[in-house]
Design an enzyme around this catalytic site. Structure first.
Site, PDB file in Angstrom:
ATOM      1  N   LYS A  77       0.885  -1.172   0.000  1.00 40.50           N
ATOM      2  CA  LYS A  77       0.000   0.000   0.000  1.00 40.50           C
ATOM      3  C   LYS A  77       0.917   1.215   0.000  1.00 40.50           C
ATOM      4  O   LYS A  77       1.421   1.641   1.032  1.00 40.50           O
ATOM      5  CB  LYS A  77      -0.872  -0.012   1.255  1.00 40.50           C
ATOM      6  CG  LYS A  77      -2.242   0.597   1.080  1.00 40.50           C
ATOM      7  CD  LYS A  77      -2.238   2.054   0.737  1.00 40.50           C
ATOM      8  CE  LYS A  77      -2.050   2.958   1.915  1.00 40.50           C
ATOM      9  NZ  LYS A  77      -1.795   4.359   1.538  1.00 40.50           N
TER      10      LYS A  77
ATOM     11  N   GLU B  16       9.657   1.720  10.800  1.00 41.92           N
ATOM     12  CA  GLU B  16      10.618   2.826  10.642  1.00 41.92           C
ATOM     13  C   GLU B  16       9.810   4.105  10.731  1.00 41.92           C
ATOM     14  O   GLU B  16       8.989   4.391   9.860  1.00 41.92           O
ATOM     15  CB  GLU B  16      11.353   2.697   9.319  1.00 41.92           C
ATOM     16  CG  GLU B  16      12.294   1.507   9.374  1.00 41.92           C
ATOM     17  CD  GLU B  16      12.882   1.121   8.046  1.00 41.92           C
ATOM     18  OE1 GLU B  16      12.653   1.828   7.064  1.00 41.92           O
ATOM     19  OE2 GLU B  16      13.554   0.091   8.011  1.00 41.92           O
TER      20      GLU B  16
ATOM     21  N   CYS C 233      13.357  11.493   6.641  1.00 36.92           N
ATOM     22  CA  CYS C 233      13.255  11.099   8.051  1.00 36.92           C
ATOM     23  C   CYS C 233      14.579  11.299   8.778  1.00 36.92           C
ATOM     24  O   CYS C 233      14.603  11.536   9.976  1.00 36.92           O
ATOM     25  CB  CYS C 233      12.828   9.646   8.146  1.00 36.92           C
ATOM     26  SG  CYS C 233      13.959   8.538   7.291  1.00 36.92           S
TER      27      CYS C 233
ATOM     28  N   GLU D 151       8.685  16.589  15.282  1.00 35.62           N
ATOM     29  CA  GLU D 151       9.124  16.483  13.888  1.00 35.62           C
ATOM     30  C   GLU D 151       8.255  17.381  13.009  1.00 35.62           C
ATOM     31  O   GLU D 151       7.032  17.224  12.975  1.00 35.62           O
ATOM     32  CB  GLU D 151       8.994  15.029  13.419  1.00 35.62           C
ATOM     33  CG  GLU D 151       9.444  14.827  11.987  1.00 35.62           C
ATOM     34  CD  GLU D 151       9.158  13.409  11.480  1.00 35.62           C
ATOM     35  OE1 GLU D 151       8.011  12.955  11.575  1.00 35.62           O
ATOM     36  OE2 GLU D 151      10.098  12.768  10.985  1.00 35.62           O
TER      37      GLU D 151
END
Ligand code: NAD
Ligand code: 6OD
Length: 486
Positions: A178, A254, A288, A390
């Site tokens: 996906k 992750e 990231c 973040e």
């Protein structure tokens, strides 16, 4: 208008509910494709195709035969390199060099490297003694986990998706992927590659759609999915973990990061500026592993801030193929609103805006795109939300420090633990600091360099598990213990 379909059991198919969603270009917000959204029935068909393939031809191939097919996939991606570059540029709006130097070649490498790993991995075997003196041979074999659900994000779509599909297939699993709703193109192209190379039907399936109450959630809730590997936001990981708990399915995660860059006064100044600039602003800050917190030793602090400002102000906004441009937009308007809200929060918290903080001037044909300025702040307390959370945009906060212990504490004082960069010419110090920062990967005088055979993953809220090289076998295979009396 390009129509993007699901790829189920080797066929490109429309979702049975006939629903489509629009894919917008990040450059100008034009609709560039209509994407067929997979409903529950489509996800079920994809998972069942994957399960049947496990029990069919794929499951009966030898490791060598599987390895040859995966080499074929890597070669076919390389043969169709320009198609993949064009599709990824259209999806992300990022400059061509990001695709040609990183995203696409590393995607092809993900098939070759894990084919090599699986071909060369030894198995465990012990000669045991037994009371009757005959002895026993106790050994282990690795078997595939089964059907693996792969859920991937939009920021480096092809690289991050293949980073999971490569090892999953090398280990003999089948997959249902996906991709992010924002970046459906390269995963769909990979379906064409799989058919060209002769990967058996049902081994690689793609379902398009969103997360909650859509293809993502239907996949994680499907009882015939044996394991789920996910890259994305930490809070999405929490939702997926809850779904995976039903049926005791294994997960590999992750997740997000709020990475520190540590610059000592003895660093090679130009190299440190270039490294922090890349790590804060490459891919418009949507990496990231990017640096959003920069700590600079006090004697060079002012000089560093001014030099980074000059580089940030020199970027040229434009289309991926424009030779005069080197900087792209954010992925979506929704993401831009999130980033701009952090820009506003920084100001409200009392930041000094060194540069940026808003929307840049761009040519008229790009005015509807999702552009934001690279932004640098100083003067914020460590408690400010832009220093703790973040942002996933082109921004960083720079703060001075005085001692090694102080900067290690600052770097570690965060819920995330993905990566760090250390800039110094004192190698003893570099090793000392690297051992004490609580992250999955540390770069010394470099950034975003990693051999695919090494372990990758985050500490704290940045992830669960390690993937890469033989470490991927821990997730994509199950060990069976066999003991034979001699
Ligand atoms: P996201 O979590 O919003 O979405 C990732 C994927 O999960 C998408 O395909 C989305 O459709 C799907 N999804 C969302 N909700 C779901 C649900 N409830 N069930 C199942 N699937 C669901 O992340 P994003 O915005 O696409 O990506 C950015 C994030 O990814 C950032 O936090 C970034 O740090 C992280 N990231 C981490 C790494 C890493 O290696 N640690 C790498 C790249 C990106
Ligand atoms: O290829 C890699 O090393 C990797 N996992 C990159 C992750 C990039 C995240 O945005």
């Amino acid at each position: 208008m390009q129509q993007i379909k699901n790829f189920i059991n080797g066929e490109f198919v429309e979702g049975v509910e006939g629903k489509y969603f629009d894919k917008h270009s990040p450059l100008d917000n034009r609709v560039i494709a209509r994407v067929s959204e997979a409903g529950k029935a489509d996800v079920d068909a994809a998972v069942r195709a994957a399960r049947a393939a496990l029990q069919g031809k794929w499951g009966s191939l030898t490791t060598d035969q599987r390895v040859d097919l995966l080499y074929g996939v890597a070669n076919e991606i390389t043969r169709r390199f320009e198609d993949f570059v064009a599709a990824e540029m259209a999806d992300t709006g990022q400059p061509r060099h990001v695709m040609t130097h990183a995203f696409i070649p590393r995607g092809a490498a993900n098939f070759k490297v894990f084919a090599d790993v699986i071909k060369n991995v030894p198995s465990e075997s012990f000669q045991m003694s037994t009371p009757d003196g005959r002895g026993a041979l106790n050994y282990a074999i690795r078997v595939p986990k089964g059907v693996v659900g792969v859920i991937s994000p939009w920021n480096a779509p092809f690289l991050l998706m293949t980073w999971k599909v490569g090892p999953a297939l090398a280990c003999g699993n089948t997959v249902v992927v996906k991709p992010s709703e924002e970046t459906p193109l390269t995963t769909t192209l990979l379906g064409e590659v799989m058919n060209t190379v002769g990967i058996p039907k049902g081994v690689f399936n793609v379902i398009h759609g969103f997360g909650p109450n859509s293809a993502g959630e239907f996949l994680t809730q499907h009882s015939l999915v044996d394991a789920i590997t996910f890259t994305g936001e930490t809070r999405t990981g929490t939702a997926i973990m809850k779904a995976a708990a039903e049926g005791m399915r294994d997960v590999s995660f992750e997740l997000g990061g709020k990475n520190a860059g540590i610059v000592f006064a003895d660093a090679d100044f130009d190299e440190a500026i270039e490294g922090i600039f890349r790590s804060s602003f490459l891919n418009s800050g949507q990496v990231c592993l990017g640096t959003e917190r920069v700590y600079v030793e006090r004697p060079i602090f002012e000089h560093f801030v001014q030099a980074l400002k000059a580089k940030a102000e020199a970027v040229k906004f434009g289309r991926p193929d424009d030779p005069n441009a080197n900087y792209g937009p954010l992925i979506s308007n929704e993401h831009r609103q999130k980033v701009l809200s952090y820009y506003a929060k920084a100001v409200a918290a009392g930041a000094t805006v060194v540069t940026g903080g808003g929307i840049p001037n761009v040519p008229a044909d790009l005015a509807e795109g999702h552009w934001v300025q690279p932004t640098i702040w100083t003067g914020l307390p460590e408690t400010a939300s832009v220093v703790r959370e973040e942002v996933f945009g082109p921004c960083c906060h720079i703060r001075p420090f005085d001692t090694e212990d102080e900067v290690i504490n600052l770097a570690n004082d965060n819920d995330y633990g993905l990566s760090t960069t250390i800039w110094t010419t004192n190698l003893a110090r570099a090793h000392r600091v690297a051992a004490r920062v609580e992250v999955g990967i540390t770069w010394i005088n470099s950034w975003f360099l990693r051999d695919l055979r090494t372990a990758f993953g985050g500490s704290k809220q940045s992830g669960i598990g390690r993937e890469g090289g033989v470490h991927s076998l821990e997730f994509y295979t199950e060990t069976r213990n066999i003991c034979v009396k001699l």
